[in-house]
Scaffold this motif. Sequence first.
Motif, PDB file in Angstrom:
ATOM      1  N   GLY A 138      -8.174   7.808   0.329  1.00 54.66           N
ATOM      2  CA  GLY A 138      -8.156   9.119  -0.308  1.00 54.66           C
ATOM      3  C   GLY A 138      -8.610  10.228   0.623  1.00 54.66           C
ATOM      4  O   GLY A 138      -8.716  11.390   0.207  1.00 54.66           O
ATOM      5  N   ASP A 194       4.469  14.774   6.342  1.00 53.30           N
ATOM      6  CA  ASP A 194       5.203  14.284   5.173  1.00 53.30           C
ATOM      7  C   ASP A 194       6.642  13.956   5.522  1.00 53.30           C
ATOM      8  O   ASP A 194       7.198  12.963   5.039  1.00 53.30           O
ATOM      9  CB  ASP A 194       5.152  15.319   4.048  1.00 53.30           C
ATOM     10  N   TYR A 249       0.825  -1.223   0.000  1.00 51.69           N
ATOM     11  CA  TYR A 249       0.000   0.000   0.000  1.00 51.69           C
ATOM     12  C   TYR A 249       0.851   1.262   0.000  1.00 51.69           C
ATOM     13  O   TYR A 249       0.381   2.319  -0.436  1.00 51.69           O
ATOM     14  CB  TYR A 249      -0.917  -0.009   1.230  1.00 51.69           C
ATOM     15  N   LEU A 250       2.068   1.127   0.466  1.00 54.48           N
ATOM     16  CA  LEU A 250       2.987   2.267   0.556  1.00 54.48           C
ATOM     17  C   LEU A 250       4.335   1.812  -0.001  1.00 54.48           C
ATOM     18  O   LEU A 250       5.215   1.379   0.742  1.00 54.48           O
ATOM     19  CB  LEU A 250       3.108   2.721   2.018  1.00 54.48           C
ATOM     20  N   GLU A 296      -0.840   6.738   7.266  1.00 49.65           N
ATOM     21  CA  GLU A 296      -0.543   6.953   5.846  1.00 49.65           C
ATOM     22  C   GLU A 296      -1.203   5.884   4.978  1.00 49.65           C
ATOM     23  O   GLU A 296      -1.691   6.179   3.880  1.00 49.65           O
ATOM     24  CB  GLU A 296       0.972   6.951   5.624  1.00 49.65           C
ATOM     25  N   ARG A 346      -4.733   6.903   4.649  1.00 53.19           N
ATOM     26  CA  ARG A 346      -4.839   8.045   3.732  1.00 53.19           C
ATOM     27  C   ARG A 346      -4.701   7.599   2.280  1.00 53.19           C
ATOM     28  O   ARG A 346      -5.472   8.020   1.407  1.00 53.19           O
ATOM     29  CB  ARG A 346      -3.756   9.072   4.077  1.00 53.19           C
ATOM     30  N   ARG A 347      -3.718   6.727   2.007  1.00 51.99           N
ATOM     31  CA  ARG A 347      -3.487   6.286   0.628  1.00 51.99           C
ATOM     32  C   ARG A 347      -4.669   5.464   0.095  1.00 51.99           C
ATOM     33  O   ARG A 347      -5.066   5.606  -1.061  1.00 51.99           O
ATOM     34  CB  ARG A 347      -2.215   5.434   0.561  1.00 51.99           C
TER      35      ARG A 347
END
Length: 421
Positions: free
Chosen positions: A213, A175, A134-135, A206, A209-210
């Motif tokens: 959305g 970030d 996913y990341l 994160e 979030r990914r």
Amino acid sequence: MNFTLPGTRRIVLDDDPADLVRIDRGAECAPQDAGLSEEAVAAIAEAMLDDMFGTRIYPAVTFCLRRHGRIVLNRSIGYARGLAPERPLALNARVAEPDTPVCLFSASKAVIALLTHKLAEEGGIDLDRPVSHYLPAFSGDGKTHTTIAQVLAHQGGFPQFSAEGHGPEVLTDWDRCIERICDMPAEAGGRRLAYHAFTGGFILGEVIRRVTGNSVTEYLDSRLRKPLGMRYFTYGLDGRSRSRVAENHVAGQPVRWPVSRWAEEALSVPFEEVVDISNRDFFMDAVIPAGNLYATAEELSRFYQMLLDDGIYQGRRLFEPATLARALRPASNQLLDRTLKIPMRYSEGLMLGMNPIGLYGPMCGAAYGHLGFMNILGWADPSRGISAALMTTGKAILGGHLVTLMRSLGVVNHHCGGLRA
């Protein structure tokens, strides 16, 4: 009787503590409605409020206890603002109320964990898949095969930020935190138990979030905060709420080496700096999934009551039984936590109780919840039918106040019954 060591930083107060107690009488039920006697409730109130405040470590203490779904106690004692250890009471000091919001610090981890389980329930992620699926940036240097489940269980292999110089402000730069975690080497996930103070929360957030959305705050609002009818229960605080928040203060024994070194390694920031930044606007502007959710004691107790009620709140199902069964089952046997330096038992996201004694007092083997910095506790104990939250604003690592805490939790467990593991 309180156990206070010489040199302890304590609050100095001439007020009669009884004058500082605030009671949410509209919320509290009659003791018998929760299966308790008036004497039992009085003993619990004395232990969790009077005795805790009596250590003079905590400028404010708030406590909420539900039994069999009914609010037995929702009370506060002390000052939310204007009272600090070794300082005179400020002229503009404000007494704490039961609905005073408090930063949960690491007790926030239970919430980001349950949000992650919720996303898995909805089909957005597979907890047993690698984070890197996913990341993609979370790969190489020992991280490629680390699963989301391992991150939830503090077995992700990246418990601290890299050793490069940084100030506490880094925690408020989302970030940059993600970039640093993805860039640094890690131990292969699952090899050892080591508490992830901040790093794991950022990675879980994160992923949310990914995949969705949406921001973590938006996902929290839609899945928990709004369905549970919370006033606070969110990351950071808006401007209109900041005048009500309880201030945090360094208290207790001075933190010296080697404890200071251990604390900085565990927190990724020096102990006293964590306390200082928690009272600043930039901290309340930020989203720190594992460390800056704000709530009242009643709200945190409400969250655990929903878990205790098999994921249902006011007739609405928020979690499927299978989701909660996985979130609550032990992820490992009791092991030495290499970060906290004590034996711990975790599920995929929660700190589990232990027998004969654990985080939630004596004979708490059935309990689950999470600890926050320092002596903030939210937990549920199905063997006793209780969900509870203890909020404190004095930050002390070592000292006699820990004896008082364990004794007070023992009073709760004794009067609420239930001893099964």
